[in-house]
Design a protein around this motif. Structure first.
Motif, PDB file in Angstrom:
ATOM      1  N   VAL A 173      -0.098  12.311   5.375  1.00 16.23           N
ATOM      2  CA  VAL A 173      -0.249  13.635   5.973  1.00 16.23           C
ATOM      3  C   VAL A 173      -1.239  13.591   7.123  1.00 16.23           C
ATOM      4  O   VAL A 173      -1.055  14.212   8.164  1.00 16.23           O
ATOM      5  N   ARG A 174      -2.322  12.840   6.935  1.00 16.55           N
ATOM      6  CA  ARG A 174      -3.369  12.784   7.964  1.00 16.55           C
ATOM      7  C   ARG A 174      -3.019  11.850   9.107  1.00 16.55           C
ATOM      8  O   ARG A 174      -3.730  11.788  10.105  1.00 16.55           O
ATOM      9  N   LYS A 175      -1.899  11.109   8.995  1.00 18.21           N
ATOM     10  CA  LYS A 175      -1.480  10.179  10.041  1.00 18.21           C
ATOM     11  C   LYS A 175      -2.576   9.164  10.356  1.00 18.21           C
ATOM     12  O   LYS A 175      -2.830   8.833  11.513  1.00 18.21           O
ATOM     13  N   ALA A 176      -3.230   8.684   9.324  1.00 16.42           N
ATOM     14  CA  ALA A 176      -4.293   7.695   9.510  1.00 16.42           C
ATOM     15  C   ALA A 176      -3.842   6.367   8.922  1.00 16.42           C
ATOM     16  O   ALA A 176      -2.981   6.315   8.046  1.00 16.42           O
ATOM     17  N   SER A 177      -4.424   5.276   9.422  1.00 15.10           N
ATOM     18  CA  SER A 177      -4.164   3.985   8.799  1.00 15.10           C
ATOM     19  C   SER A 177      -4.892   3.925   7.467  1.00 15.10           C
ATOM     20  O   SER A 177      -5.931   4.552   7.284  1.00 15.10           O
ATOM     21  N   LEU A 178      -4.318   3.183   6.524  1.00  9.67           N
ATOM     22  CA  LEU A 178      -4.902   3.088   5.193  1.00  9.67           C
ATOM     23  C   LEU A 178      -5.223   1.646   4.849  1.00  9.67           C
ATOM     24  O   LEU A 178      -4.447   0.736   5.165  1.00  9.67           O
ATOM     25  N   VAL A 179      -6.349   1.456   4.204  1.00 12.27           N
ATOM     26  CA  VAL A 179      -6.759   0.145   3.714  1.00 12.27           C
ATOM     27  C   VAL A 179      -6.995   0.277   2.212  1.00 12.27           C
ATOM     28  O   VAL A 179      -7.841   1.057   1.780  1.00 12.27           O
ATOM     29  N   ASP A 229       6.872   5.655   5.079  1.00 13.80           N
ATOM     30  CA  ASP A 229       6.278   5.783   6.410  1.00 13.80           C
ATOM     31  C   ASP A 229       4.787   5.453   6.427  1.00 13.80           C
ATOM     32  O   ASP A 229       4.172   5.464   7.490  1.00 13.80           O
ATOM     33  N   VAL A 230       4.213   5.215   5.254  1.00 13.14           N
ATOM     34  CA  VAL A 230       2.785   4.942   5.168  1.00 13.14           C
ATOM     35  C   VAL A 230       2.558   3.431   5.069  1.00 13.14           C
ATOM     36  O   VAL A 230       2.995   2.800   4.109  1.00 13.14           O
ATOM     37  N   VAL A 231       1.903   2.867   6.065  1.00 15.35           N
ATOM     38  CA  VAL A 231       1.605   1.434   6.070  1.00 15.35           C
ATOM     39  C   VAL A 231       0.221   1.227   5.467  1.00 15.35           C
ATOM     40  O   VAL A 231      -0.760   1.836   5.913  1.00 15.35           O
ATOM     41  N   VAL A 232       0.151   0.383   4.454  1.00 15.57           N
ATOM     42  CA  VAL A 232      -1.106   0.148   3.749  1.00 15.57           C
ATOM     43  C   VAL A 232      -1.508  -1.317   3.901  1.00 15.57           C
ATOM     44  O   VAL A 232      -0.737  -2.218   3.571  1.00 15.57           O
ATOM     45  N   GLU A 233      -2.713  -1.536   4.401  1.00 11.95           N
ATOM     46  CA  GLU A 233      -3.265  -2.893   4.488  1.00 11.95           C
ATOM     47  C   GLU A 233      -3.954  -3.226   3.174  1.00 11.95           C
ATOM     48  O   GLU A 233      -4.796  -2.470   2.697  1.00 11.95           O
ATOM     49  N   HIS A 234      -3.578  -4.351   2.573  1.00 10.98           N
ATOM     50  CA  HIS A 234      -4.210  -4.804   1.332  1.00 10.98           C
ATOM     51  C   HIS A 234      -5.417  -5.674   1.685  1.00 10.98           C
ATOM     52  O   HIS A 234      -5.326  -6.591   2.505  1.00 10.98           O
ATOM     53  N   LYS A 235      -6.545  -5.395   1.052  1.00 13.59           N
ATOM     54  CA  LYS A 235      -7.760  -6.163   1.328  1.00 13.59           C
ATOM     55  C   LYS A 235      -8.466  -6.471   0.015  1.00 13.59           C
ATOM     56  O   LYS A 235      -8.875  -5.552  -0.717  1.00 13.59           O
TER      57      LYS A 235
END
Length: 295
Positions: A173-179, A229-235
């Motif tokens: 919803v916030r159109k932010a990248s996620l980690v 549509d949500v791209v999540v970077e795994h760290k």
């Protein structure tokens, strides 16, 4: 029916920062915003009107009306398109905001209020709501990084799994990248089963990192299909969870954690990691409890 974001105000600079953050959250969710002030005066049986010889604009009730009006105006200036309402509710803040959380999809508060003791980094209202609120609670601390990611603290607990979808949906919803960040040490790692049954404590030296990578992937399994549509970077980080998340908060716009992780003691409503973030994070912190999964 549109959702509702509730923000608690008390006239402090911290609560006005919370109003701005709450207004932006309401806009991103397509929700209404309710500005709430807990009015303790009537319960204390103190005079609420102006003093007999004082100015007509004096008195506790007029002061409350002014501070609520200021907060409403701040919200409308921040997000003119959001429907803003307000309520002055008799009672102490912890009880009032916990009750408000039952009908809200998010409650927002400042990290410190007018009643905070000098030296405390997070006020009692913020900590109490994070433990007892019936919906996710956003505690506004320092100014976030405008273009930073949303950092999700993942530890493989049931609470983390329940809140994962909520967090990913909000990030979309916030159109932010996620980690999605998972930190581990040899003390809190999920030990893999031994490869040699005759040596139950023996594992290859590289077994733990791979196991923790798998734990993170498992915790987020299924969310890619639900939120394509949500791209999540795994760290995955080798280190203590609270330090890793506090460091990540330096460049984040938001850190999201579960109220309790897999290392929590039974009976505790708020774990040490979430408490540490409420006190020391460099950006706003959202705390999700297991009961929040339906929001």
């Amino acid at each position: 029916m549109a959702g509702l974001v509730v923000v608690g105000v008390d006239g402090s600079a911290s609560s006005l920062a919370a109003v701005e953050a709450a207004a932006r959250e309401a806009r991103s969710r397509g929700a209404g915003l309710r500005v709430v002030h807990a009015f303790i005066g009537p319960a204390m049986h103190v005079p609420l009107g102006p003093a007999p010889l004082g100015p007509t604009e004096g008195g506790i009730r007029n002061m409350v009306e002014r501070l609520v009006g200021e907060a409403v105006e701040c919200a409308r200036e921040t997000t003119p398109e959001v429907d803003v309402s307000h309520a002055v509710v008799t009672g102490e803040p912890l009880t009032v905001l916990e009750a408000q959380s039952r009908a809200a999809e998010l409650v927002v508060v400042g990290s410190r209020g007018m009643g905070g003791f000098v030296g405390l980094l997070a006020g009692s209202t913020a900590v109490h709501l994070a433990a007892h609120g019936r919906c996710p609670v956003l505690v506004v601390r320092e100014q976030p990084s405008a273009d930073g990611p949303i950092v999700l603290g993942v530890d493989g607990s049931d609470v983390g799994r329940a809140g994962g979808g909520v967090r990913l949906r909000r990030g979309g919803v916030r159109k932010a990248s996620l980690v999605a960040l998972h930190a581990w040490t040899t003390w809190n790692a999920a030990m893999p089963p031994p490869q040699d049954a005759s040596a139950p404590y023996a594992n290859p030296p590289d077994a733990l990192p791979g196991e923790e990578e798998g734990l993170l992937a498992e915790a987020l399994a299924g969310h890619r299909e639900r939120y394509p549509d949500v791209v999540v970077e795994h760290k995955v980080v080798h280190g203590r969870t609270r330090e890793a998340l506090i460091e990540a908060s330096r460049s984040a716009q938001l850190v999201v954690v579960g109220a309790r992780g897999r290392g929590g003691f039974a009976g505790l409503l708020l774990g040490s990691v979430s408490q540490a973030l409420l006190h020391h994070a460099h950006c706003p912190v959202a705390v999700v409890r297991e009961v929040d999964a339906g929001h």
